[in-house]
Design an enzyme around this catalytic site. Structure first.
Site, PDB file in Angstrom:
ATOM      1  N   HIS A  68     -15.587  57.647 -21.827  1.00 52.48           N
ATOM      2  CA  HIS A  68     -16.506  57.824 -22.720  1.00 52.48           C
ATOM      3  C   HIS A  68     -16.620  56.524 -23.629  1.00 52.48           C
ATOM      4  O   HIS A  68     -15.507  56.231 -24.094  1.00 52.48           O
ATOM      5  CB  HIS A  68     -16.196  59.057 -23.456  1.00 52.48           C
ATOM      6  N   GLU A  71     -15.372  55.947 -27.299  1.00 51.31           N
ATOM      7  CA  GLU A  71     -13.878  56.214 -27.840  1.00 51.31           C
ATOM      8  C   GLU A  71     -13.205  55.068 -27.855  1.00 51.31           C
ATOM      9  O   GLU A  71     -12.407  54.727 -26.902  1.00 51.31           O
ATOM     10  CB  GLU A  71     -13.442  57.229 -26.856  1.00 51.31           C
ATOM     11  N   HIS A 163      -8.326  59.193 -24.352  1.00 49.10           N
ATOM     12  CA  HIS A 163      -9.537  59.682 -24.944  1.00 49.10           C
ATOM     13  C   HIS A 163      -9.432  59.691 -26.328  1.00 49.10           C
ATOM     14  O   HIS A 163      -8.175  59.941 -27.032  1.00 49.10           O
ATOM     15  CB  HIS A 163     -10.305  60.920 -24.368  1.00 49.10           C
ATOM     16  N   GLU A 227      -6.126  63.159 -25.582  1.00 43.17           N
ATOM     17  CA  GLU A 227      -7.178  63.302 -26.900  1.00 43.17           C
ATOM     18  C   GLU A 227      -6.127  62.639 -27.952  1.00 43.17           C
ATOM     19  O   GLU A 227      -5.287  63.311 -28.423  1.00 43.17           O
ATOM     20  CB  GLU A 227      -7.637  64.330 -27.228  1.00 43.17           C
TER      21      GLU A 227
HETATM   22 ZN    ZN Z   1     -13.710  61.502 -24.007  1.00 46.51          ZN
END
Ligand code: ZN
EC number: 3.5.1.96
Length: 347
Positions: A68, A71, A163, A227
């Site tokens: 992404h 990020e 992420h 994350e």
């Molecule tokens: Zn992500």
């Protein structure tokens, strides 16, 4: 060409060059650093290093970021590691592949340009209308890079897909443990994640089209979607919040046998209870936009709805993760999770 490689080795600016002049890396490149580390570049944002050790314990480690594009913190961590390896200030004990996922999305500071890349793995890129956008082409290219890296030599396989989440989280850092089919969860991996500051683990219980499931399922890698905090623009991350993760990753790739330990009872472990897809234009979430991940609700609470259907918490303490009412029709708009324990663990 010689000058350009010299500049790359002196500055370490692989990511900057990949973003500014991707054409430089259209042809594969291979060279050695003066400390003996081998460098292979197979495309813009795709660089691997061979530690050239003779140890039978050499690990094969994939670190991906920017799947992404907005990020940024993991991208900054990986960019810094690559710089330090190229300029010779960090010496690897293991073979490492760095993947900077979505370069065009980084340029526009968006999650993606046309399509969420983390739904395009395990071949999903070529299904439906096929390779019709750059995210689909790139997902295929990233899969090929992982496959050739893992298959190039023996060694235990690892893939950490890094992420940051769109929203705040009650558990700031957490990891998704992909569905393992017949394999057993690894205590050593939970210990490594804990050393990264990740003490919340979400057990996925079905196959998906994420990057980490791809490596886990097809290559038996220890693989995770990690994350590390909340999305912020480049340069605006409070890097102190990522220091544990950066330290642990650095130890993992530089030490011959980095083996942190963990008391499993200190971890919050959840399993997915409901996967809620958006089927209608009028899909709606029944909580505020800025509700943190892992906020939990009493049984019976309506969490989301669309014409004809209410989605309710099935148990007390059921919590929400990754809510996004704006996903494309047919895609996942919300996960719900419930606390669980791990009965069986591998060392
Ligand atoms: Zn992500």
């Amino acid at each position: 060409m010689q000058n350009f490689m010299q500049e790359l080795i002196e500055s370490g600016e692989f990511l900057t060059l990949s973003r500014r002049e991707p054409a430089l890396f259209e042809q594969p490149l291979q060279f050695d650093l003066s400390n003996g580390i081998g460098v292979q570049i197979s495309g813009p944002g795709i660089i691997s290093f061979s530690a050239q050790t003779n140890s039978e314990h050499t690990k094969r480690i994939v670190l991906s970021c920017g799947v992404h594009g907005n990020e940024t913190a993991p991208i900054e961590i990986c960019d810094d590691l690559v710089k330090r390896i190229l300029t010779g200030t960090l010496v690897l004990s293991h073979d490492v592949l760095f993947l900077f996922g979505n370069l065009p999305a980084m340029d526009i500071a968006e999650r993606f340009v046309e399509e969420n890349m983390n739904r395009l793995f395990s071949g999903a890129h070529s299904k439906g209308e096929g390779l019709v956008n750059q995210e689909r082409v790139r997902a295929k290219q990233l899969e090929e890079a992982v496959a050739s890296f893992f298959e190039a030599a023996d060694g235990e396989r690892y893939h950490y897909d890094l992420h940051t989440a769109i929203r705040a989280s009650k558990n700031e850092k957490f990891a998704v443990y992909p569905y393992l089919h017949d394999r057993v969860h690894s205590e050593g991996q939970l210990a490594f994640l804990s050393a990264c500051g990740v003490k919340t683990i979400l057990l996925s219980e079905s196959p998906t089209t994420t990057f980490s499931y791809f490596s886990s399922h097809l290559f038996n890698a220890h693989a995770f979607t990690v994350e590390l905090g909340k999305v912020r623009p480049f340069g605006q991350n409070d890097m102190r919040r990522f220091e544990d993760a950066k330290q642990a990753i650095t130890q993992l790739i530089t030490q011959e046998n980095y083996a942190p330990s963990v008391d499993i009872r200190e971890l919050d472990i959840y399993r997915v209870n409901q996967v809620i897809n958006r089927n209608e234009e009028a899909f709606k979430l029944h909580f505020d936009d800025d509700t943190p991940n892992f906020t939990d609700y009493p049984k019976g609470t309506v969490l989301a709805s669309e014409p004809g259907t209410d989605y309710v918490a099935e148990q007390d303490g059921e919590a929400i993760v990754f809510p996004n009412a704006k996903v494309a029709i047919g895609q996942r708009a919300l996960l719900t999770v419930v606390p669980t324990t791990l009965e069986k663990l591998d060392v």
